[in-house]
Design a protein around this motif. Structure first.
Motif, PDB file in Angstrom:
ATOM      1  N   ASP A   7       0.853  -1.192   0.000  1.00  0.00           N
ATOM      2  CA  ASP A   7       0.000   0.000   0.000  1.00  0.00           C
ATOM      3  C   ASP A   7       0.880   1.230   0.000  1.00  0.00           C
ATOM      4  N   HIS A   8       0.276   2.363  -0.196  1.00  0.00           N
ATOM      5  CA  HIS A   8       0.949   3.648  -0.036  1.00  0.00           C
ATOM      6  C   HIS A   8       0.318   4.355   1.154  1.00  0.00           C
ATOM      7  N   ASP A  10      -1.567   7.149   3.145  1.00  0.00           N
ATOM      8  CA  ASP A  10      -2.582   8.117   2.734  1.00  0.00           C
ATOM      9  C   ASP A  10      -1.937   9.479   2.558  1.00  0.00           C
ATOM     10  N   TRP A  14      -4.132  13.387  -2.723  1.00  0.00           N
ATOM     11  CA  TRP A  14      -4.790  12.522  -3.702  1.00  0.00           C
ATOM     12  C   TRP A  14      -6.298  12.645  -3.596  1.00  0.00           C
ATOM     13  N   SER A  19     -13.438   4.923  -9.918  1.00  0.00           N
ATOM     14  CA  SER A  19     -13.279   3.674  -9.185  1.00  0.00           C
ATOM     15  C   SER A  19     -14.365   2.694  -9.602  1.00  0.00           C
ATOM     16  N   ARG A  57      -2.320   8.127 -10.333  1.00  0.00           N
ATOM     17  CA  ARG A  57      -1.850   6.823  -9.884  1.00  0.00           C
ATOM     18  C   ARG A  57      -3.019   5.849  -9.977  1.00  0.00           C
ATOM     19  N   LYS A  59      -4.866   2.086  -8.550  1.00  0.00           N
ATOM     20  CA  LYS A  59      -4.982   1.101  -7.473  1.00  0.00           C
ATOM     21  C   LYS A  59      -5.343  -0.231  -8.108  1.00  0.00           C
ATOM     22  N   GLU A 108      -3.891  -5.210  -2.035  1.00  0.00           N
ATOM     23  CA  GLU A 108      -4.134  -4.127  -2.981  1.00  0.00           C
ATOM     24  C   GLU A 108      -2.919  -3.221  -2.984  1.00  0.00           C
ATOM     25  N   TYR A 110      -1.041   0.569  -4.687  1.00  0.00           N
ATOM     26  CA  TYR A 110      -1.062   1.794  -5.468  1.00  0.00           C
ATOM     27  C   TYR A 110       0.229   1.894  -6.264  1.00  0.00           C
ATOM     28  N   SER A 111       0.116   2.428  -7.454  1.00  0.00           N
ATOM     29  CA  SER A 111       1.318   2.761  -8.211  1.00  0.00           C
ATOM     30  C   SER A 111       1.906   4.056  -7.669  1.00  0.00           C
ATOM     31  N   GLU A 177      -6.616   7.607  -9.148  1.00  0.00           N
ATOM     32  CA  GLU A 177      -6.622   8.780  -8.288  1.00  0.00           C
ATOM     33  C   GLU A 177      -5.746   9.860  -8.905  1.00  0.00           C
TER      34      GLU A 177
END
Length: 396
Positions: A7-8, A10, A14, A19, A57, A59, A108, A110-111, A177
């Motif tokens: 994950d990244h 928060d 963003w 979605s 980015r 997800k 999951e 994020y890039s 996002e």
């Protein structure tokens, strides 16, 4: 280099762009690739954002995977025609600085951010290469948007002809996002429910779901806001389904309250809880006979979670479905009683009276013919625009 990323952190910068609610792999109603997955193939997917930014980015969700997933490479670009991308806009996506990423089962990721300027209602193309077999794919079954597949690593393919296979589902892609480097506002609207929210029977690649029309209304009024669609065709308020996702009460916290900057939600769910018990079809199971009281308690569960999170909820009345396969006098009586509760019980912060807006004036138990897609329960494109018009924008 292949790096595992979970994950990244928060970030206040963003904001929502697009979605989709992720589902278990299944056959679905249309041809899809979820059960077979991918092996040395590139998947090119197109989504329309309702936010804006100068960087993007993605997800990726492997929520229903049972073994790790390896994504060998990914790109994002502004969309051209069909599987084509706009020249000069293709950006290689990285994950923690690496081109490839290994996602744990159930995970999951994020890039990293990629510089890409997009405006509201721009479409972006996300391409994913899977060098090794993925196994069954977490996906969104009913995208009403064309997804393309090609053999081998075609991330850099400029000629769309190599993407000769298509479906109308999204795979692994859960969100796009956006950021422009300034703090994001809490202004996201999430529409939540079943196929009536998902956009069943709307024109493929037309972006004619009611969520699309709602975002356009907000922009036309001079108050543009991200509008995210978290509908799942066949979803139930009270029962889990292998085909149609977890029950609404279980996924509401993740799919609505977990969205970036969420301020309000529009909930339209319950038709399938009423109707599935009236017929015996394998895809409609589980189909217990739910009482009106159980359904009202289910709505109260959603509004309670929303209020605790400071999110406003608009309740949508259940639209007419006379002539559909599961319309019976008992089902109709439930619909009427539930709608009266939605309108008058005060459980919701506001009401979108979809039922009144789309009913046939000559037969209020049926959809108006001008808005009926032909199955007597789902609207056509014009009907979805009427649904959007029934939402009080001030209440959002």
């Amino acid at each position: 280099m292949n790096r595992t990323v979970t994950d990244h952190a928060d970030s206040p910068f963003w904001k929502a762009g697009w979605s989709a609610a992720v589902q278990r792999p299944s056959e679905g109603f249309h041809k899809n690739w979820a059960l077979e997955g991918f092996a040395d193939q590139t998947v090119r997917q197109i989504v329309r954002v309702t936010g804006s930014g100068t960087s993007a980015r993605i997800k990726l969700s492997h929520r229903y995977g049972t073994t790790p997933l390896e994504v060998s490479g990914a790109t994002i670009a502004r969309t051209g025609q069909g599987a084509a991308e706009q020249a000069g806009t293709v950006r290689r996506l990285t994950f923690g600085g690496a081109d490839a990423v290994r996602i744990p089962a159930g995970g999951e990721v994020y890039s990293d951010a990629a510089e890409l300027s997009v405006a509201p209602f721009d479409s972006v193309t996300v391409s994913l290469h899977f060098a090794r077999p993925t196994g069954p794919a977490s996906f969104h079954a009913q995208a009403y948007a064309t997804t393309y597949r090609a053999a081998g690593d075609r991330l850099a393919a400029a000629d769309p002809v190599v993407f000769s296979e298509t479906t109308v589902s999204w795979y692994y892609l859960a969100a796009v996002e956006l950021t422009d480097g300034t703090p994001a506002r809490d202004d996201t609207v999430v529409v939540f429910g079943d196929s009536l929210t998902d956009g069943f029977a709307s024109t493929v690649d037309g972006n004619h779901r009611y969520s699309d029309a709602l975002a356009e209304r907000l922009a036309d009024r001079g108050t543009p806001r991200p509008v995210l669609n978290q509908g799942i065709g066949g979803n139930l308020l009270l029962s889990d389904s292998a085909w149609f996702g977890e029950r609404a009460g279980d996924r509401f916290r993740r799919d609505v309250l977990g969205q970036p900057g969420v301020r309000s939600a529009v909930v339209l769910v319950g038709l399938n809880d009423i109707g599935f018990s009236e017929v015996e079809l394998p895809t409609y199971r589980p189909n217990p006979d739910r009482s009106v009281g159980e359904l009202i308690a289910g709505y109260r569960e959603l509004t309670g979670m929303a209020r605790a999170a400071g999110v406003r909820v608009t309740g949508g009345t259940i639209m007419p479905f006379k002539g559909a396969e599961y319309h019976t006098p008992a089902a109709e009586a439930k619909r009427r009683e539930i709608n009266e509760s939605i309108r008058h019980a005060g459980e919701f912060d506001a009401v979108a009276d979809f039922a009144a807006a789309l009913a046939d004036p000559a037969d209020p138990d049926a959809l108006a013919p001008a808005y009926d897609s032909g199955d007597h329960k789902h609207p056509n494109d014009a009907g979805y625009r009427v649904m959007a018009a029934a939402v009080d924008l001030v209440a959002l």
